[in-house]
Design a protein around this motif. Structure first.
Motif, short mmCIF file in Angstrom:
data_model
loop_
_atom_site.label_atom_id
_atom_site.label_comp_id
_atom_site.label_asym_id
_atom_site.label_seq_id
_atom_site.Cartn_x
_atom_site.Cartn_y
_atom_site.Cartn_z
N LEU A 199 0.82 -1.21 0.00
CA LEU A 199 0.00 0.00 0.00
C LEU A 199 0.86 1.27 0.00
N ASP A 200 1.89 1.32 0.85
CA ASP A 200 2.71 2.53 0.91
C ASP A 200 3.41 2.82 -0.41
N GLU A 201 3.83 1.76 -1.08
CA GLU A 201 4.50 1.92 -2.37
C GLU A 201 3.53 2.51 -3.39
N LEU A 202 2.31 2.01 -3.37
CA LEU A 202 1.26 2.52 -4.26
C LEU A 202 1.02 4.01 -3.98
N LEU A 203 0.94 4.35 -2.70
CA LEU A 203 0.66 5.75 -2.32
C LEU A 203 1.82 6.65 -2.71
N ARG A 226 -1.57 9.31 8.14
CA ARG A 226 -0.25 8.83 7.75
C ARG A 226 -0.21 8.46 6.26
N GLU A 227 -1.22 7.74 5.80
CA GLU A 227 -1.25 7.30 4.40
C GLU A 227 -1.31 8.51 3.46
N LEU A 228 -2.11 9.50 3.82
CA LEU A 228 -2.21 10.70 2.97
C LEU A 228 -0.87 11.40 2.88
N SER A 229 -0.12 11.37 3.98
CA SER A 229 1.17 12.06 3.99
C SER A 229 2.20 11.33 3.14
N VAL A 230 1.95 10.06 2.86
CA VAL A 230 2.86 9.29 2.00
C VAL A 230 2.62 9.62 0.52
N MET A 231 1.40 10.08 0.21
CA MET A 231 1.06 10.37 -1.20
C MET A 231 1.86 11.56 -1.72
N LYS A 232 1.96 11.64 -3.06
CA LYS A 232 2.63 12.78 -3.68
C LYS A 232 1.82 14.04 -3.42
N LYS A 233 2.51 15.14 -3.31
CA LYS A 233 1.85 16.44 -3.14
C LYS A 233 0.93 16.76 -4.32
N MET A 234 1.29 16.25 -5.49
CA MET A 234 0.49 16.55 -6.70
C MET A 234 -0.51 15.43 -7.01
N ALA A 235 -0.75 14.52 -6.06
CA ALA A 235 -1.63 13.37 -6.34
C ALA A 235 -3.08 13.65 -5.93
N TYR A 236 -3.97 12.87 -6.54
CA TYR A 236 -5.41 12.98 -6.29
C TYR A 236 -5.93 11.65 -5.73
N LEU A 237 -6.89 11.77 -4.82
CA LEU A 237 -7.53 10.58 -4.25
C LEU A 237 -8.97 10.51 -4.75
N VAL A 238 -9.37 9.33 -5.21
CA VAL A 238 -10.75 9.13 -5.68
C VAL A 238 -11.37 7.99 -4.88
N ASN A 239 -12.56 8.20 -4.35
CA ASN A 239 -13.25 7.14 -3.59
C ASN A 239 -14.68 6.99 -4.07
N THR A 240 -14.95 5.83 -4.70
CA THR A 240 -16.32 5.50 -5.10
C THR A 240 -16.77 4.23 -4.38
N ALA A 241 -16.02 3.82 -3.34
CA ALA A 241 -16.32 2.53 -2.68
C ALA A 241 -17.22 2.75 -1.46
N GLU A 249 -11.90 13.33 8.15
CA GLU A 249 -11.35 14.54 8.79
C GLU A 249 -9.90 14.74 8.38
N ALA A 250 -9.15 13.64 8.37
CA ALA A 250 -7.74 13.72 7.97
C ALA A 250 -7.64 14.13 6.50
N LEU A 251 -8.59 13.67 5.70
CA LEU A 251 -8.59 14.03 4.27
C LEU A 251 -8.83 15.53 4.09
N VAL A 252 -9.79 16.07 4.82
CA VAL A 252 -10.06 17.52 4.71
C VAL A 252 -8.80 18.30 5.07
N GLU A 253 -8.13 17.88 6.14
CA GLU A 253 -6.89 18.54 6.55
C GLU A 253 -5.83 18.47 5.45
N ALA A 254 -5.68 17.27 4.88
CA ALA A 254 -4.65 17.07 3.84
C ALA A 254 -4.95 17.92 2.61
N LEU A 255 -6.23 18.04 2.27
CA LEU A 255 -6.61 18.85 1.11
C LEU A 255 -6.40 20.33 1.39
N ARG A 256 -6.69 20.72 2.62
CA ARG A 256 -6.56 22.13 3.00
C ARG A 256 -5.10 22.53 3.11
N ASP A 257 -4.28 21.62 3.62
CA ASP A 257 -2.87 21.95 3.86
C ASP A 257 -1.97 21.64 2.67
#
Ligand code: GLV
Ligand code: GLV
Length: 327
Positions: A199-203, A226-241, A249-257
């Motif tokens: 997972l971390d490698e994918l992120l 933690r997982e969001l912080s491993v992602m690239k700064k220029m990456a996008y997350l998509v969730n349809t699951a 909450e962590a996602l909102v923070e990551a998007l805001r920061d």
């Protein structure tokens, strides 16, 4: 002679496309929630009390308490592929069959994941709002610059039917495909040249990360701070699951920061509520759980859910049973 009393009864927790209801009405007495809303717990209990079969939605919480209101309940047919809304273990203990609607919504959901990938990557919704607001003053070299999709790396979390359908579409965009799942999926590697990684490698490597995993105790919050912080700064997350796969909450923070570039979401942790701040973020596209929402697919789901229910009540193996151990 069958009296009205002995007629098999079905309770349907919300109006679904008519062809499914018609199939049920051919055989049974069918009661459908008359309101255009989710039932309260008491209304749900009342409906199940006299039903031999229950047709329910992902918005209904089918607990042991609901099952115990009626010892004659034989089958719970979920109008969804995901069945985290049902306590399957409790159903199995009580000998109640649980069924779902896989397959028919695979392509439709994969299409929507792609709509989100493209919408966030190319700022489609921001651009639409901008134009409608009369702010378009002519072609501008620096206006609403997004990111390329073609040739990028796509990370697929959960390589089931839907993950594979997303991968198939990614080949048309010449993407490198990484995936993570509980075990390698050889068909995905052969057909889509997808590469199984941790997972971390994918992120760490993906430009777009798209989630297609079921919600279970193990997968809840699999994407957190933690997982969001491993992602690239220029990456996008998509969730349809399912929303709770992500710590919203962590996602909102990551998007805001600016920890990640943006997100395309169709599902939320506490639907229909959104985490505070999410709706104000410009770098998100947010949809009201539309993954399977096409006329064709919702109709197929209705007839499949009805077919599962009829089979169970006729003593046959339902085409899509979640807990075959009860048979
Ligand atoms: C929709 O979210 C489904 O699980 O069918
Ligand atoms: C659901 O259909 C899945 O297996 O992805």
């Amino acid at each position: 002679m069958s009296s009205n009393n002995s007629k098999t009864k079905i309770f349907v927790t919300r109006k679904i496309p008519q062809p499914g209801l018609d199939m049920l009405k051919e055989h049974y007495e069918v009661i459908v929630n008359p309101h255009n809303r989710v039932l309260s717990k008491d209304e749900l209990l009342d409906g199940v009390r006299t039903a031999d079969g229950l047709l329910c939605l992902l918005t209904d919480d089918i607990t042991a308490e609901v099952m115990d209101i009626n010892p004659n309940l034989k089958v719970i047919s979920n109008y969804a592929v995901g069945y985290n809304n049902i306590d399957v273990e409790a159903a199995t203990k009580r000998g109640i069959q649980v069924t779902n609607t896989p397959g028919v919504l695979t392509d439709t959901t994969a299409d929507l994941a792609w709509a989100l990938i493209m919408a966030v990557g190319r700022r489609v919704v921001e651009g639409d709002v901008f134009t409608r607001e009369g702010r378009f003053e002519g072609w501008d070299p620096m206006l609403l610059l997004g990111t390329d999709i073609t040739g990028k790396t796509l990370g697929i979390i959960g390589m089931g039917r839907i993950g594979q359908a997303v991968a198939r579409r990614a080949m048309g965009f010449d993407m490198r495909i990484l995936y993570h799942d509980m075990a390698p999926v050889p068909v995905a590697e052969e057909e889509y040249q997808a590469e199984f990684v941790a997972l971390d490698e994918l992120l760490r490597q993906s430009d777009f990360v798209t989630i297609h995993a079921p919600l279970t105790d193990e997968t809840r919050h699999m994407i957190g701070r933690r997982e969001l912080s491993v992602m690239k700064k220029m990456a996008y997350l998509v969730n349809t699951a399912r929303g709770p796969l992500v710590d919203e909450e962590a996602l909102v923070e990551a998007l805001r920061d600016g920890i990640i570039a943006g997100a395309g979401l169709d599902v939320y942790e506490n639907e229909p509520r959104l985490a505070s701040g999410l709706a104000e973020l410009p770098n998100t596209v947010i949809l009201p759980h539309l993954g399977s929402a096409t006329l064709e697919t919702r109709t197929k789901m209705a007839t499949m859910a009805a077919a599962n229910l009829v089979a169970a009540l006729e003593g046959k193996r339902p085409p899509h049973i979640v807990n075959p151990e009860v048979l």
